[in-house]
Every structure is written in structure tokens, then in C-alpha cells.
Design a protein around this motif. Structure first.
Motif, PDB file in Angstrom:
ATOM      1  N   GLY A  95      -1.815  40.376 -32.450  1.00  0.00           N
ATOM      2  CA  GLY A  95      -1.956  39.354 -32.907  1.00  0.00           C
ATOM      3  C   GLY A  95      -1.488  38.861 -34.275  1.00  0.00           C
ATOM      4  O   GLY A  95      -0.860  39.204 -34.844  1.00  0.00           O
ATOM      5  N   PHE A  96      -2.472  37.950 -35.283  1.00  0.00           N
ATOM      6  CA  PHE A  96      -1.677  38.192 -36.881  1.00  0.00           C
ATOM      7  C   PHE A  96      -3.007  37.723 -37.536  1.00  0.00           C
ATOM      8  O   PHE A  96      -3.588  37.303 -37.006  1.00  0.00           O
ATOM      9  N   ASN A  97      -2.620  37.445 -38.641  1.00  0.00           N
ATOM     10  CA  ASN A  97      -3.420  36.742 -40.373  1.00  0.00           C
ATOM     11  C   ASN A  97      -3.437  35.596 -40.035  1.00  0.00           C
ATOM     12  O   ASN A  97      -1.982  34.848 -40.241  1.00  0.00           O
ATOM     13  N   ASP A  98      -4.468  34.750 -39.664  1.00  0.00           N
ATOM     14  CA  ASP A  98      -4.075  33.338 -40.517  1.00  0.00           C
ATOM     15  C   ASP A  98      -5.300  32.728 -41.693  1.00  0.00           C
ATOM     16  O   ASP A  98      -5.677  34.236 -42.585  1.00  0.00           O
ATOM     17  N   LYS A  99      -5.692  31.543 -42.114  1.00  0.00           N
ATOM     18  CA  LYS A  99      -6.317  31.849 -43.449  1.00  0.00           C
ATOM     19  C   LYS A  99      -7.580  31.213 -43.621  1.00  0.00           C
ATOM     20  O   LYS A  99      -8.097  32.532 -44.802  1.00  0.00           O
ATOM     21  N   HIS A 100      -8.059  31.765 -42.075  1.00  0.00           N
ATOM     22  CA  HIS A 100      -9.424  31.383 -42.228  1.00  0.00           C
ATOM     23  C   HIS A 100      -9.986  33.568 -42.019  1.00  0.00           C
ATOM     24  O   HIS A 100     -10.969  33.236 -42.532  1.00  0.00           O
ATOM     25  N   LEU A 101      -9.110  33.875 -41.070  1.00  0.00           N
ATOM     26  CA  LEU A 101      -9.437  35.093 -40.351  1.00  0.00           C
ATOM     27  C   LEU A 101      -8.158  35.978 -40.284  1.00  0.00           C
ATOM     28  O   LEU A 101      -6.866  35.186 -39.939  1.00  0.00           O
ATOM     29  N   ASN A 102      -8.042  37.165 -40.158  1.00  0.00           N
ATOM     30  CA  ASN A 102      -6.962  38.078 -39.635  1.00  0.00           C
ATOM     31  C   ASN A 102      -7.807  38.337 -38.011  1.00  0.00           C
ATOM     32  O   ASN A 102      -9.270  38.764 -37.827  1.00  0.00           O
ATOM     33  N   PHE A 103      -7.307  38.677 -37.569  1.00  0.00           N
ATOM     34  CA  PHE A 103      -7.591  39.424 -35.945  1.00  0.00           C
ATOM     35  C   PHE A 103      -6.534  39.662 -34.681  1.00  0.00           C
ATOM     36  O   PHE A 103      -5.689  39.995 -35.368  1.00  0.00           O
ATOM     37  N   ARG A 104      -6.799  40.786 -33.788  1.00  0.00           N
ATOM     38  CA  ARG A 104      -6.373  41.860 -33.377  1.00  0.00           C
ATOM     39  C   ARG A 104      -6.966  42.196 -32.251  1.00  0.00           C
ATOM     40  O   ARG A 104      -8.040  41.824 -32.073  1.00  0.00           O
ATOM     41  N   VAL A 105      -6.639  41.809 -31.013  1.00  0.00           N
ATOM     42  CA  VAL A 105      -6.531  41.563 -29.787  1.00  0.00           C
ATOM     43  C   VAL A 105      -5.839  43.344 -29.433  1.00  0.00           C
ATOM     44  O   VAL A 105      -4.953  43.886 -29.245  1.00  0.00           O
ATOM     45  N   SER A 106      -6.761  44.489 -28.992  1.00  0.00           N
ATOM     46  CA  SER A 106      -6.500  45.809 -28.076  1.00  0.00           C
ATOM     47  C   SER A 106      -6.194  45.512 -26.901  1.00  0.00           C
ATOM     48  O   SER A 106      -7.410  45.222 -26.224  1.00  0.00           O
TER      49      SER A 106
END
Length: 154
Positions: A95-106
Motif C-alpha cells: 500500500g502507500f500514503n496519499d494526500k487524503h489517506l494512508n492505506f495498507r493491505v495485509s
């Protein structure tokens, strides 16, 4: 593909993703019976079917004026468009960090089951609105992805 054997569950306690979660974050987790490795399951998960690719094209059109990432940042190792952040024999986190949110998938493999967890940390009202808007589609895509994992032989 039917998602009948996909089960909503808690994030396994030893998942590295758990270290990120705070009380205001979004976290969901599903699992299915499968003996695929985390890498192989992640490859199946990110090989979206046509209907999901169509939804992602719509997302691209709607979000491009806001400067949101559509292809993820450049990275030496990716599954789909998601840069791989951590990989062990038991778990892959991307996943990655973006302007509006950070997200990751496991994608975690244990005891004959594969778990797919998604963590989202919104930065602002835009991130919270985005998450609320895409959540029904996220659930459909995540459950379908795991159904495809369950149908794939190792």
C-alpha cells in the motif's frame, strides 16, 4: 465468483498491520480456506476481474481532478499497483500514503487460511468522505478477491 466461503473475521493478533491501527482508523478483515503463500494470494487478489477494473476506471476519472494517486508510487516490488512494504513467509503488506489517506493491505497465510485485511487512516474530511463512498465497492472487491484465492490451487 461466489463469496460464500469468505468469512468476515478479526485481524490475526500477530499481524504486523495491527501495529498501525488507532481507534479512528478503518480496519476490516476477511478469510478463506487456502494454502496459497501470501505472495501468490496477493497476486490473485490484485488480478482484478473486468467488473472491478471498470470500477477502478470510474474511480480514476472521478479522482484525477483531485490529484489522487491511481497507479501508486514507483517501487521496485509491487503486487498490482501496490508497493510491497513488508514481506515475510507468513504475511505480505502493501500500500502507500496519499494526500487524503494512508492505506495498507495485509495478506496473511496461516493454518490453511488466507486473511485479507485492509487498514485506512484518513487524513482529513476528504479522506473520510472518500472512504465512506468507496466502502461498499471495497467490500465487494475484497470478498470476490478472496473467493478467487479460494478457487486457486497452489
Amino acid at each position: 465468483m461466489p463469496a460464500a466461503h469468505v468469512t468476515a473475521t478479526e485481524l490475526p493478533p500477530h499481524s504486523l498491520l495491527g501495529e498501525r491501527v488507532s481507534p479512528t482508523d478503518f480496519l476490516d478483515c476477511y478469510c478463506i480456506t487456502s494454502d496459497l503463500s501470501p505472495r501468490r494470494a496477493a497476486e490473485v487478489i490484485t488480478d482484478f476481474p473486468g467488473w472491478a477494473r471498470f470500477l477502478l476506471r470510474i474511480r480514476r476519472i472521478v479522482t484525477s481532478p483531485f490529484g489522487l494517486s491511481n497507479d501508486g508510487p514507483a517501487a521496485p516490488d509491487k503486487v498490482g499497483v501496490f508497493p510491497v512494504e513488508t514481506e515475510t513467509a507468513r504475511e505480505l503488506i502493501a500500500g502507500f500514503n496519499d494526500k487524503h489517506l494512508n492505506f495498507r493491505v495485509s495478506v496473511l497465510s496461516q493454518d490453511g487460511r488466507v486473511f485479507l485485511a485492509t487498514w485506512v487512516h484518513p487524513h482529513n474530511i476528504g479522506g473520510r468522505l472518500y472512504l465512506k463512498t468507496i466502502l461498499p465497492f471495497h467490500i465487494l472487491i475484497a470478498r470476490d478477491a478472496l473467493a478467487r484465492v479460494g478457487a486457486t490451487q497452489s
